[in-house]
Scaffold this motif. Structure first.
Motif, short mmCIF file in Angstrom:
data_model
loop_
_atom_site.label_atom_id
_atom_site.label_comp_id
_atom_site.label_asym_id
_atom_site.label_seq_id
_atom_site.Cartn_x
_atom_site.Cartn_y
_atom_site.Cartn_z
N UNK A 38 -0.36 -1.30 7.57
CA UNK A 38 -0.19 -2.47 6.71
C UNK A 38 0.39 -3.64 7.50
N UNK A 39 1.36 -3.38 8.39
CA UNK A 39 1.93 -4.43 9.21
C UNK A 39 0.88 -5.02 10.16
N UNK A 40 0.02 -4.17 10.70
CA UNK A 40 -1.04 -4.66 11.57
C UNK A 40 -2.03 -5.54 10.80
N UNK A 41 -2.34 -5.15 9.56
CA UNK A 41 -3.21 -5.99 8.73
C UNK A 41 -2.54 -7.33 8.46
N UNK A 93 0.83 -1.19 0.00
CA UNK A 93 0.00 0.00 0.00
C UNK A 93 0.87 1.25 0.00
N UNK A 94 2.03 1.15 0.64
CA UNK A 94 2.92 2.30 0.75
C UNK A 94 3.28 2.83 -0.63
N UNK A 95 3.56 1.91 -1.55
CA UNK A 95 3.92 2.34 -2.91
C UNK A 95 2.78 3.12 -3.55
N UNK A 113 1.04 4.58 7.21
CA UNK A 113 0.44 3.61 6.30
C UNK A 113 1.16 2.27 6.43
N UNK A 114 2.48 2.30 6.53
CA UNK A 114 3.27 1.07 6.66
C UNK A 114 2.92 0.35 7.96
N UNK A 118 6.48 11.58 3.95
CA UNK A 118 7.13 10.44 4.60
C UNK A 118 6.53 10.10 5.96
N UNK A 119 6.07 11.07 6.71
CA UNK A 119 5.47 10.80 8.03
C UNK A 119 4.19 9.98 7.86
N UNK A 120 3.36 10.38 6.92
CA UNK A 120 2.13 9.63 6.68
C UNK A 120 2.41 8.27 6.05
N UNK A 121 3.47 8.18 5.24
CA UNK A 121 3.83 6.89 4.65
C UNK A 121 4.22 5.89 5.74
#
Length: 114
Positions: free
Chosen positions: A99-102, A78-80, A95-96, A89-92
């Motif tokens: 994504x790890x929690x998912x 999703x980050x890409x 998001x990462x 970058x802070x919001x990225x």
């Protein structure tokens, strides 16, 4: 400290706290064998297990997963997609983490056979 996977993070935090795999297992209602497999990246950790492990280290799950270094290649994440839209970058990083929690949630489903 940045690690490659959740197993490395758990191992490092456990050693930093000075407890054995057996002690961590007892505090989280997991066996020493399961802790060893998680630490050696031979078994996924469910979200529920991650919460219990994080509590032992007196941190939250977000912080636990925050120790994982972002992969250099983000082709299938999703980050890409968000990066392509111009997100900062802070919001990225946020998001990462999500994504790890998912990923942890999906691992939990796999463990339970759902």
């Amino acid at each position: 400290m940045k690690m490659r996977n959740i197993g490395e993070v758990i191992s490092a935090l456990r050693k930093q706290k000075g407890i054995t795999q057996e002690e961590l297992g007892n505090k989280t209602a997991l066996s020493r064998v399961i802790i060893a497999k998680i630490e050696n990246n031979q078994r996924a950790v469910s979200l529920e297990e991650a919460v219990r492990i994080a509590r032992v280290f007196e941190i939250d799950v977000d912080t636990l997963y925050g120790f994982i270094e972002e992969e250099k290649t983000e082709e299938k994440t999703f980050v890409m997609a968000f990066k392509a839209k111009g997100m900062d970058s802070i919001n990225l990083k946020e998001v990462r983490r999500i994504e790890l929690l998912f990923d942890a949630l999906f691992a939990q489903e796999e463990i339970r056979g759902e």
